[in-house]
Enzyme design. Structure first.
Site, PDB file in Angstrom:
ATOM      1  N   LYS A 280      34.527  36.250  43.369  1.00  0.00           N
ATOM      2  CA  LYS A 280      33.476  36.532  41.664  1.00  0.00           C
ATOM      3  C   LYS A 280      32.002  36.576  41.813  1.00  0.00           C
ATOM      4  O   LYS A 280      31.431  36.591  43.338  1.00  0.00           O
ATOM      5  CB  LYS A 280      33.973  35.342  41.065  1.00  0.00           C
ATOM      6  CG  LYS A 280      35.634  35.247  40.499  1.00  0.00           C
ATOM      7  CD  LYS A 280      35.926  34.103  40.009  1.00  0.00           C
ATOM      8  CE  LYS A 280      37.563  33.661  39.637  1.00  0.00           C
ATOM      9  NZ  LYS A 280      37.329  34.957  37.992  1.00  0.00           N
ATOM     10  N   ARG A 354      48.327  34.373  38.146  1.00  0.00           N
ATOM     11  CA  ARG A 354      50.050  34.859  37.535  1.00  0.00           C
ATOM     12  C   ARG A 354      50.883  35.026  39.348  1.00  0.00           C
ATOM     13  O   ARG A 354      52.179  35.129  38.962  1.00  0.00           O
ATOM     14  CB  ARG A 354      49.893  36.395  37.183  1.00  0.00           C
ATOM     15  CG  ARG A 354      49.026  37.096  37.584  1.00  0.00           C
ATOM     16  CD  ARG A 354      48.857  38.554  37.101  1.00  0.00           C
ATOM     17  NE  ARG A 354      46.812  38.062  36.225  1.00  0.00           N
ATOM     18  CZ  ARG A 354      46.505  39.034  35.314  1.00  0.00           C
ATOM     19  NH1 ARG A 354      46.851  40.426  35.438  1.00  0.00           N
ATOM     20  NH2 ARG A 354      45.455  38.689  35.008  1.00  0.00           N
TER      21      ARG A 354
HETATM   22  N1  BES Z   1      40.643  31.994  36.281  1.00  0.00           N
HETATM   23  C1  BES Z   1      40.322  32.951  36.025  1.00  0.00           C
HETATM   24  C2  BES Z   1      40.102  33.265  34.994  1.00  0.00           C
HETATM   25  C3  BES Z   1      39.139  32.032  34.136  1.00  0.00           C
HETATM   26  C4  BES Z   1      37.825  33.211  33.380  1.00  0.00           C
HETATM   27  C5  BES Z   1      39.419  31.486  33.573  1.00  0.00           C
HETATM   28  C6  BES Z   1      36.539  32.647  33.324  1.00  0.00           C
HETATM   29  C7  BES Z   1      38.642  30.228  32.571  1.00  0.00           C
HETATM   30  C8  BES Z   1      37.429  30.942  32.617  1.00  0.00           C
HETATM   31  C9  BES Z   1      41.520  34.238  36.427  1.00  0.00           C
HETATM   32  O1  BES Z   1      42.157  33.602  38.323  1.00  0.00           O
HETATM   33  C10 BES Z   1      41.154  35.591  36.971  1.00  0.00           C
HETATM   34  O2  BES Z   1      39.765  35.635  38.170  1.00  0.00           O
HETATM   35  N2  BES Z   1      40.997  36.529  35.808  1.00  0.00           N
HETATM   36  C11 BES Z   1      40.642  37.369  35.741  1.00  0.00           C
HETATM   37  C12 BES Z   1      41.988  38.595  36.604  1.00  0.00           C
HETATM   38  C13 BES Z   1      41.338  40.416  36.780  1.00  0.00           C
HETATM   39  C14 BES Z   1      40.933  40.233  38.156  1.00  0.00           C
HETATM   40  C15 BES Z   1      42.804  40.655  35.997  1.00  0.00           C
HETATM   41  C16 BES Z   1      39.786  38.061  35.159  1.00  0.00           C
HETATM   42  O3  BES Z   1      40.013  37.552  33.873  1.00  0.00           O
HETATM   43  O4  BES Z   1      38.851  38.788  35.508  1.00  0.00           O
HETATM   44 MN    MN Z   2      41.076  34.367  39.675  1.00  0.00          MN
END
Ligand code: BES
Ligand code: MN
Ligand code: ZN
Length: 505
Positions: A280, A354
């Site tokens: 990230k 997931r």
């Molecule tokens: N934990 C994150 C989602 C999230 C984002 C939670 C902001 C709380 C606040 C999740 O694991 C994630 O990184 N999701 C990605 C999915 C994508 C890579 C398909 C996302 O939402 O960008």
């Molecule tokens: Mn994630």
């Protein structure tokens, strides 16, 4: 918060402050508020006539009693328009009152009437529960690692009811509200704790302590056991971390419910989400310590369910893993096969929630559940769709969906139904495997739910994407502090209390 419920006339109370209320547009208050006004020779009437206070929801006014009452102060809290008022309004009013009192250094103990139980026409127990909840939620303090203890607000609350016949209901409501909100605060604390101190084994330790305290059965599966069970998708997410993954099982099984098909609650417990190799951006990455808010909500709900003594079998599952990048970490391109045997292609190691749910949801099939509800901070996209107003609700079972929406109305924790059409499966068809873990940007919330659905065979299932409601970057309202919100605890308790049998036939 130390609660006491007493029968009597609030004007006789000796607390540091009395809390009464006013509906918007009322010029001559009645009930307890009227009695306080009379004792103060119409001071409240004067305040209203001056138009400095009109009972709007969220507003408060402070009066000093100058010896005309045993209590030195009176706080009047606005309830808003009578026709819009409900238990959510009562909860908010209590929270707003608490926040106003917390600004006054001289108030340790306050006495309050039950907002809405008089002319508001609410059920006495429900209104008392709402008042205790609002007060307890507003009094929440995040864990502090400073060397000095920060100022705290009032620590004692006396709930006053003048009708002796209603006292038992009010007292029961206060107790319920106190227990449920304390469980929300437990979930908040778990989510707010720093990720170096709250890793999977630490959550497991806290779950064991909790279980021993409230009478739940706690079992923790470590990585060796999970390997034997074939949970290779969940374990892959954990490979880059120095911390061992833990599958925490909390069982509430009162005598006589052993043979009931259980309600199973499953929480995503990523104790820190760096994104793994699909790392990230640095900005606000620290907030990813709350990526275990689904697990926190499940643990909080299990505490409340045990304390309330619900006559139903409920199993809480917290799937706890840290998502880190290192030389051992899983990668985009990897193909993994977990408990169900379904092969999964990794496109992004940041779509890890997931993945851990895939094996956790496959695992719970062994309980032949009545229903399974998972909670997960799954996608950033759910916040694009809904803002912070409602969690996304995904289900392939209309009865369970209905039960969740009813629980949502009751608890005031909003859910909004999102689509689960099979066409979304197109986007997550794997090239070399049966499914892939990301369907790209468009339809990202529904494709994430469809991915999870692949691993939920044999029971009614619903998924709540709470990524947009689990965390506030700044305080939003009196019941929603900065940081973790504890979203889901009240909702899950309401669901567990509802008679599901007919809806799930
Ligand atoms: N934990 C994150 C989602 C999230 C984002 C939670 C902001 C709380 C606040 C999740 O694991 C994630 O990184 N999701 C990605 C999915 C994508 C890579 C398909 C996302 O939402 O960008
Ligand atoms: Mn994630
Ligand atoms: Zn995540």
């Amino acid at each position: 918060m130390q609660f006491a419920t007493i029968q009597g006339d609030i004007t006789h109370c000796t607390a540091d402050c009395l809390v009464v209320n006013l509906f918007e547009g009322v010029s001559t208050p009645g009930g307890a508020t009227g009695a306080v006004d009379a004792a103060l020779d119409g001071a409240l009437h004067t305040l209203i006539a001056s138009r400095d206070f009109d009972g709007k929801a969220g507003d408060t006014a402070l009066l000093y009693t100058h010896g005309r009452l045993p209590a030195p102060r009176v706080l009047v809290v606005g309830l808003g328009k009578a026709e819009k008022f409900d238990t959510n309004g009562a909860r908010k009013a209590a929270a707003v009152a608490y926040k106003a009192l917390a600004r006054l250094k001289g108030v340790q103990h306050f006495a309050t009437i039950v907002h809405g139980a008089g002319s508001g026409g609410l059920d006495a127990t429900a209104a008392a529960q709402a008042v205790a909840e609002g007060t307890t939620l507003a009094s929440y303090r995040a864990p502090s690692y400073r060397r000095t203890t920060p100022d705290s607000g009032p620590t004692a609350c006396t709930v006053v009811e003048d009708d002796p016949l209603r006292l038992p209901d009010i007292a029961a409501g206060v107790r319920r509200g106190e227990q449920i909100a304390a469980s929300v605060n437990l979930a908040r604390t778990l989510s707010n704790e720093p990720p170096n101190l709250l890793y999977p084994a630490e959550i497991a330790q806290r779950a064991r302590t909790l279980a021993a305290t409230v009478g739940l059965q706690c079992t923790v599966l470590g990585e060796e056991t999970m390997r034997e069970l074939g949970m290779h998708i969940l374990l892959a997410v954990s490979r880059g971390s120095a911390h061992e993954a833990q599958l925490i099982l909390l069982e509430h099984q009162p005598a006589g419910t052993e043979n009931q098909p259980p309600l199973v609650l499953v929480g995503k417990g990523i104790t820190f989400d760096t994104g793994g190799i699909s790392i990230k951006p640095a900005e606000r990455m620290e907030e990813m310590k709350h990526d275990m808010s689904g697990a926190a909500a499940v643990i909080g709900a299990m505490q409340a369910i045990a304390q309330l003594g619900l006559q139903r079998r409920v199993i809480g599952v917290a799937a706890c893993v840290e998502n880190m990048p290192d030389g051992n970490a899983f990668r985009p391109g990897d193909i993994l096969t977990g408990m169900t045997g379904k092969s999964t292609e990794i496109l992004s190691t940041d779509a890890e929630g997931r993945l851990i749910l895939a094996d956790a949801l496959a695992y719970v099939a062994r309980y032949t559940p009545q229903a399974v509800v998972d909670l997960a901070t799954l996608t950033g996209a759910i916040g694009i769709a809904l803002g912070p107003q409602a969690a996304g609700l995904f289900s392939n079972h209309s009865g369970l969906q209905e039960a969740l929406i009813a629980a949502s109305h009751q608890s005031g924790e909003r859910l909004w139904p999102m689509p689960m059409w099979d066409e979304y499966n197109e986007a997550i068809k794997g090239d070399m495997a049966e499914v892939k873990n990301s369907g790209g940007r468009t339809g990202g919330v529904s494709t994430s739910a469809k991915f999870i659905e692949h691993f939920t065979e044999g029971y009614p299932w619903a998924h709540l994407d709470i990524a947009n409601v689990a965390w506030n970057s700044a305080e939003r309202e009196a019941t929603h502090p900065k940081g973790a919100t504890g979203f889901g605890v009240r909702l899950l308790v309401a669901l567990a209390e509802a008679p599901l049998d007919r809806k799930l036939e």
